[in-house]
Design a protein around this motif. Structure first.
Motif, PDB file in Angstrom:
ATOM      1  N   THR A  29       0.852  -1.188   0.000  1.00  0.00           N
ATOM      2  CA  THR A  29       0.000   0.000   0.000  1.00  0.00           C
ATOM      3  C   THR A  29       0.885   1.234   0.000  1.00  0.00           C
ATOM      4  OG1 THR A  29      -0.064   0.104   2.428  1.00  0.00           O
ATOM      5  CG2 THR A  29      -1.773  -1.197   1.338  1.00  0.00           C
ATOM      6  N   ARG A  30       0.373   2.334  -0.508  1.00  0.00           N
ATOM      7  CA  ARG A  30       1.163   3.557  -0.592  1.00  0.00           C
ATOM      8  C   ARG A  30       1.608   4.028   0.788  1.00  0.00           C
ATOM      9  NH1 ARG A  30       2.482   6.596  -4.542  1.00  0.00           N
ATOM     10  NH2 ARG A  30       1.155   5.432  -5.961  1.00  0.00           N
ATOM     11  N   GLU A  31       0.778   3.804   1.825  1.00  0.00           N
ATOM     12  CA  GLU A  31       1.117   4.238   3.177  1.00  0.00           C
ATOM     13  C   GLU A  31       2.326   3.481   3.727  1.00  0.00           C
ATOM     14  OE1 GLU A  31      -1.970   3.174   2.305  1.00  0.00           O
ATOM     15  OE2 GLU A  31      -2.800   5.177   1.985  1.00  0.00           O
ATOM     16  N   ARG A  32       2.476   2.209   3.325  1.00  0.00           N
ATOM     17  CA  ARG A  32       3.540   1.359   3.860  1.00  0.00           C
ATOM     18  C   ARG A  32       4.707   1.178   2.892  1.00  0.00           C
ATOM     19  NH1 ARG A  32       4.142  -0.140   8.812  1.00  0.00           N
ATOM     20  NH2 ARG A  32       5.036  -2.108   8.102  1.00  0.00           N
ATOM     21  N   GLU A  33       4.588   1.787   1.739  1.00  0.00           N
ATOM     22  CA  GLU A  33       5.519   1.497   0.648  1.00  0.00           C
ATOM     23  C   GLU A  33       6.986   1.706   1.029  1.00  0.00           C
ATOM     24  OE1 GLU A  33       4.464   2.463  -3.618  1.00  0.00           O
ATOM     25  OE2 GLU A  33       6.009   3.959  -3.198  1.00  0.00           O
ATOM     26  N   LYS A  34       7.323   2.866   1.609  1.00  0.00           N
ATOM     27  CA  LYS A  34       8.723   3.160   1.918  1.00  0.00           C
ATOM     28  C   LYS A  34       9.288   2.196   2.959  1.00  0.00           C
ATOM     29  CE  LYS A  34       9.154   8.000   0.599  1.00  0.00           C
ATOM     30  NZ  LYS A  34       9.507   9.372   1.055  1.00  0.00           N
ATOM     31  N   LYS A  35       8.509   1.911   3.999  1.00  0.00           N
ATOM     32  CA  LYS A  35       8.994   1.003   5.038  1.00  0.00           C
ATOM     33  C   LYS A  35       9.178  -0.403   4.501  1.00  0.00           C
ATOM     34  CE  LYS A  35       7.442   3.292   9.262  1.00  0.00           C
ATOM     35  NZ  LYS A  35       6.666   3.145  10.528  1.00  0.00           N
ATOM     36  N   GLU A  36       8.254  -0.835   3.675  1.00  0.00           N
ATOM     37  CA  GLU A  36       8.342  -2.190   3.123  1.00  0.00           C
ATOM     38  C   GLU A  36       9.508  -2.307   2.143  1.00  0.00           C
ATOM     39  OE1 GLU A  36       6.811  -4.081   4.739  1.00  0.00           O
ATOM     40  OE2 GLU A  36       4.674  -3.788   4.947  1.00  0.00           O
ATOM     41  N   MET A  37       9.724  -1.282   1.340  1.00  0.00           N
ATOM     42  CA  MET A  37      10.847  -1.316   0.407  1.00  0.00           C
ATOM     43  C   MET A  37      12.166  -1.325   1.161  1.00  0.00           C
ATOM     44  SD  MET A  37       9.525  -1.717  -2.483  1.00  0.00           S
ATOM     45  CE  MET A  37      11.157  -1.856  -3.193  1.00  0.00           C
ATOM     46  N   ALA A  38      12.227  -0.598   2.264  1.00  0.00           N
ATOM     47  CA  ALA A  38      13.446  -0.597   3.079  1.00  0.00           C
ATOM     48  C   ALA A  38      13.734  -2.002   3.606  1.00  0.00           C
ATOM     49  CB  ALA A  38      13.303   0.387   4.238  1.00  0.00           C
ATOM     50  N   ARG A  39      12.691  -2.710   4.012  1.00  0.00           N
ATOM     51  CA  ARG A  39      12.865  -4.080   4.502  1.00  0.00           C
ATOM     52  C   ARG A  39      13.268  -5.031   3.372  1.00  0.00           C
ATOM     53  NH1 ARG A  39       7.344  -5.341   6.868  1.00  0.00           N
ATOM     54  NH2 ARG A  39       8.190  -7.447   7.144  1.00  0.00           N
ATOM     55  N   LEU A  40      12.712  -4.820   2.181  1.00  0.00           N
ATOM     56  CA  LEU A  40      13.087  -5.637   1.022  1.00  0.00           C
ATOM     57  C   LEU A  40      14.570  -5.463   0.693  1.00  0.00           C
ATOM     58  CD1 LEU A  40      10.317  -5.460  -1.741  1.00  0.00           C
ATOM     59  CD2 LEU A  40      11.115  -7.475  -0.506  1.00  0.00           C
ATOM     60  N   PHE A  41      15.015  -4.210   0.656  1.00  0.00           N
ATOM     61  CA  PHE A  41      16.409  -3.931   0.359  1.00  0.00           C
ATOM     62  C   PHE A  41      17.316  -4.490   1.463  1.00  0.00           C
ATOM     63  CE2 PHE A  41      14.950  -1.558  -3.122  1.00  0.00           C
ATOM     64  CZ  PHE A  41      16.015  -1.064  -3.861  1.00  0.00           C
TER      65      PHE A  41
END
Length: 306
Positions: free
Chosen positions: A193-205
């Motif tokens: 979701t757009r609200e969680r996008e940055k945090k989730e991408m940080a975890r993916l990286f």
């Protein structure tokens, strides 16, 4: 090589005073900084040593070599810290008085647009701490089996939907190889979701970076080596940035092993080679967190060898 007093901009050390104070540096002692980086912690330690003291600094990243300290009391070791015991044996060191580790990724790596550590920049998906060896993040994304990828994102990113992420990547790479940070974003950002996008991408990286550099296995090997090398009264000082590495460090300090398996003696006392100096983790002050965004997730743990 850089003079001792030169100010570094390569990396801003986190919890500098608390961590070095936790070492209780003896002027004639032998110490190891296993994450040399910009040399901030090392310089602070060297300022406390006399002519008989010595410091060994480990770093596998060629960029860190530009910060080597020009000091007879300092030895730079171009290696991953997982080989700590081998290198100490090479230099004839049987015991050390203290070891400091500032884990994770330096601000230098996050800010380098060419290394692929951050999704803020368009770059090749490399993520190797040691650019001279090993698979890149792109290699992993394009060659790992779906189950392997799912394990990486589940174990190191703690994603419950790791299988869905892995399946999406495998399907996408059949049409086009995933080679850049933008390629990776294009494939995965629709899963969040757009609200969680940055945090989730940080975890993916983060998960991908940990796999590229074998960070968890290297950390475990280094901690076992430190347990063997530290002399009685020697200090183990570790700064962690995410729950996976913090759990491993906490387990080692409390139980003497990375799994946290507790063994007790005849009287029911826990058998461990360490005494915890701070049962409650030390975290950066609000001022430090404002000045250094990397410090917001930092936790400092200190233990003393019995």
């Amino acid at each position: 090589m850089q003079p001792l007093e030169e100010v570094q901009t390569y990396h801003v050390p986190v919890l500098l005073n608390d961590s070095v104070s936790g070492l209780i540096v003896k002027p004639n002692g032998v110490y190891v900084d296993v994450t040399f980086g910009g040399g901030g912690h090392s310089r602070c330690i060297l300022n406390k040593l006399d002519a008989k003291g010595h410091l060994y600094g480990f770093d596998q990243d060629a960029d860190a070599e530009r910060n080597i300290v020009n000091d007879e009391r300092f030895t730079f070791v171009r290696s991953n810290f997982r080989y700590l015991k081998n290198w100490m044996r090479y230099y004839g060191i049987e015991h050390i008085d203290g070891l400091i580790a500032d884990l994770g990724v330096s601000s230098h790596h996050f800010d380098d647009e060419t290394r692929g550590f951050s999704f803020r920049f368009e770059s090749q998906l490399d993520m190797r701490m040691n650019k001279r060896a090993g698979k890149t993040a792109a290699d992993i994304l394009n060659t790992y089996e779906e189950e392997q990828l799912a394990d990486v994102f589940y174990l190191y990113g703690e994603f419950r939907n790791s299988r869905k992420i892995a399946a999406t990547i495998v399907k996408a790479r059949q049409e086009k190889s995933i080679l850049t940070t933008q390629d990776f974003l294009d494939v995965t950002e629709k899963l969040f979701t757009r609200e969680r996008e940055k945090k989730e991408m940080a975890r993916l990286f983060q998960a991908l970076r940990i796999e590229v550099n074998h960070e968890m296995s290297a950390l475990k090997e280094m901690l076992y080596s430190s347990k063997d090398l530290l002399c009685p009264g020697g200090r183990l000082v570790v700064i962690t940035y995410h729950s996976l590495e913090d759990r491993i460090v906490k387990n080692m300090m409390k139980s003497g092993n990375v799994e946290g398996k507790i063994s007790k003696d005849f009287f029911g006392r826990i058998e461990t080679p360490f005494n915890m100096i701070n049962n409650k983790v030390i975290v950066p002050t609000e001022d430090e967190q404002k000045q250094n965004s990397r410090s917001r997730s930092a936790k400092l743990r200190i233990a003393e060898k019995k």
